[in-house]
Scaffold this active site. Structure first.
Site, mmCIF file in Angstrom:
data_model
loop_
_atom_site.group_PDB
_atom_site.id
_atom_site.type_symbol
_atom_site.label_atom_id
_atom_site.label_comp_id
_atom_site.label_asym_id
_atom_site.label_seq_id
_atom_site.Cartn_x
_atom_site.Cartn_y
_atom_site.Cartn_z
ATOM 1 N N ILE A 159 0.832 -1.206 0.000
ATOM 2 C CA ILE A 159 0.000 0.000 0.000
ATOM 3 C C ILE A 159 0.865 1.254 0.000
ATOM 4 C CG2 ILE A 159 -1.728 1.319 1.284
ATOM 5 C CD1 ILE A 159 -2.872 -1.368 2.254
ATOM 6 N N THR A 239 -4.412 5.607 6.858
ATOM 7 C CA THR A 239 -5.292 4.581 6.296
ATOM 8 C C THR A 239 -4.905 3.202 6.808
ATOM 9 O OG1 THR A 239 -3.864 4.422 4.338
ATOM 10 C CG2 THR A 239 -5.802 5.858 4.169
ATOM 11 N N ALA A 240 -4.062 3.145 7.844
ATOM 12 C CA ALA A 240 -3.545 1.871 8.334
ATOM 13 C C ALA A 240 -4.434 1.321 9.441
ATOM 14 C CB ALA A 240 -2.101 2.049 8.799
ATOM 15 N N ARG A 241 -4.144 1.700 10.669
ATOM 16 C CA ARG A 241 -4.944 1.297 11.814
ATOM 17 C C ARG A 241 -5.049 2.464 12.782
ATOM 18 N NH1 ARG A 241 -7.079 -2.006 9.344
ATOM 19 N NH2 ARG A 241 -7.261 -4.264 9.705
ATOM 20 N N GLU A 270 -13.127 2.513 16.800
ATOM 21 C CA GLU A 270 -14.206 2.834 15.856
ATOM 22 C C GLU A 270 -15.356 1.829 15.990
ATOM 23 O OE1 GLU A 270 -12.594 0.791 11.763
ATOM 24 O OE2 GLU A 270 -11.584 2.646 12.376
ATOM 25 N N HIS A 288 -13.684 4.497 7.603
ATOM 26 C CA HIS A 288 -12.981 3.250 7.285
ATOM 27 C C HIS A 288 -13.449 2.669 5.944
ATOM 28 C CE1 HIS A 288 -10.708 -0.318 9.275
ATOM 29 N NE2 HIS A 288 -10.480 -0.283 7.975
ATOM 30 N N GLY A 290 -11.270 2.454 3.212
ATOM 31 C CA GLY A 290 -10.088 2.216 2.390
ATOM 32 C C GLY A 290 -10.255 1.125 1.353
#
Length: 322
Positions: A159, A239-241, A270, A288, A290
């Site tokens: 990514i 955009t990861a965690r 979340e 979320h 992505g």
């Protein structure tokens, strides 16, 4: 021969559901209401494998309760921080994820967050929807261009590299840090400069993208010291965690102007996110999404099926996470 049984905890794209039903007896739970951990464990007594999502938090105490007939847990996600791999290894449960289908889709969202944050798109969109736009003004919603700015990428896996490729199209300078340095050919392809420490990368990152997995080493790494190492007025996207970020400190840095903007697609806890984000104008926030592209979600679902097929088909399982 009777078919193996699997539990699918959420509805998947129809093509993947149809494929699963051809090969297995499928128990499919709906999304309203969501399956509970107790329901999942109870249903697991009558199946051979679980196909779960990141919503089902399979910590050690959950894995310890899973019945012995479960041979495999396959997750419909690239991330696997919601599964205790050590507990699964101890139980002899194979674990697999869906690592490939989300690459381009997630990189596109990271690029959108970069653009939206730099050009203050969320503020402009809100102005239109609330009917508060006074008309064009010379200094209204003035943001930043991307060209000739340095994008620091923390985590240069698939990514991170896909994001670098897209940022090249905006004439950004690509710098990165990863515990595993990319090949010289990849660095040349992305015109990417490697930094041998995170601090070195942070010091030059006018834009900073989080693309690392959630591990004990990376969890909450984006904190006061990290923010202090960035240039004044840097823009950060994630955009990861969500648990890579110390939210209280990020909110404080945004309020103080130490960070110019934050573009986040993921959040710790979340869908219950830090209250401080809601009223900050200098945030560009997504729920979320992505991997939320049709082909990406279909690819993920097929990959999640692949691990189960490999296990019950006697194929090589060396690629499994546990």
């Amino acid at each position: 021969m009777s078919k193996k049984k699997i539990l699918i905890t959420w509805p998947l794209p129809e093509a993947a559901m149809a494929r699963a039903r051809e090969s297995y007896d499928v128990i499919a739970h709906g999304d309203d209401p969501k399956i509970t951990i107790d329901e999942m464990i109870e249903t697991a007594k009558s199946v051979d494998a679980l196909l779960i999502t990141l919503n089902e938090k399979c910590r050690k105490e959950v894995i310890d309760r899973i019945p012995e007939n479960i041979k495999c847990i396959s997750t419909y996600s690239i991330g696997f921080d919601h599964i205790d791999l050590d507990a699964c290894k101890a139980r002899g449960i194979k674990v697999g994820n869906a690592p490939h289908g989300v690459t381009v889709a997630t990189a596109e969202i990271a690029m959108l967050l970069l653009l939206g944050s730099a050009r203050r798109a969320g503020e402009g969109e809100k102005m239109i929807r609330t009917r508060s736009w006074p008309g064009w003004e010379p200094l209204e919603l003035v943001g930043e261009k991307l060209d000739n700015k340095t994008l620091g990428i923390y985590g240069f896996g698939s990514i991170g590299q896909a994001l670098a490729k897209r940022a090249q199209g905006f004439d950004m300078d690509i710098d990165y840090f990863d515990t595993h340095r990319a090949s010289s050919s990849d660095e040349a392809s992305y015109q990417a400069t490697f930094h041998d420490s995170l601090d070195s990368l942070l010091s030059v990152s006018q834009f900073f993208s989080l693309n690392a997995p959630s591990t004990p080493e990376t969890r909450y790494f984006f904190n006061k010291a990290t923010i202090k190492s960035l240039p004044q007025g840097a823009i950060v996207v994630n955009t990861a965690r969500g648990d890579l970020v110390d939210n209280e400190l990020v909110v404080a840095a945004l309020e103080a102007g130490r960070l110019a903007y934050a573009g986040f697609d993921v959040f710790a806890g979340e869908p219950n996110i830090n209250e401080g984000y809601y009223d900050l104008p200098n945030t560009f926030l997504f729920p979320h999404i992505g991997s939320a592209a049709t082909q990406a979600r279909e690819d993920m679902a097929h990959q999640a099926n692949d691990l189960i097929d490999a296990l019950f088909g006697g194929a090589d399982m060396s690629y499994a996470l546990a």
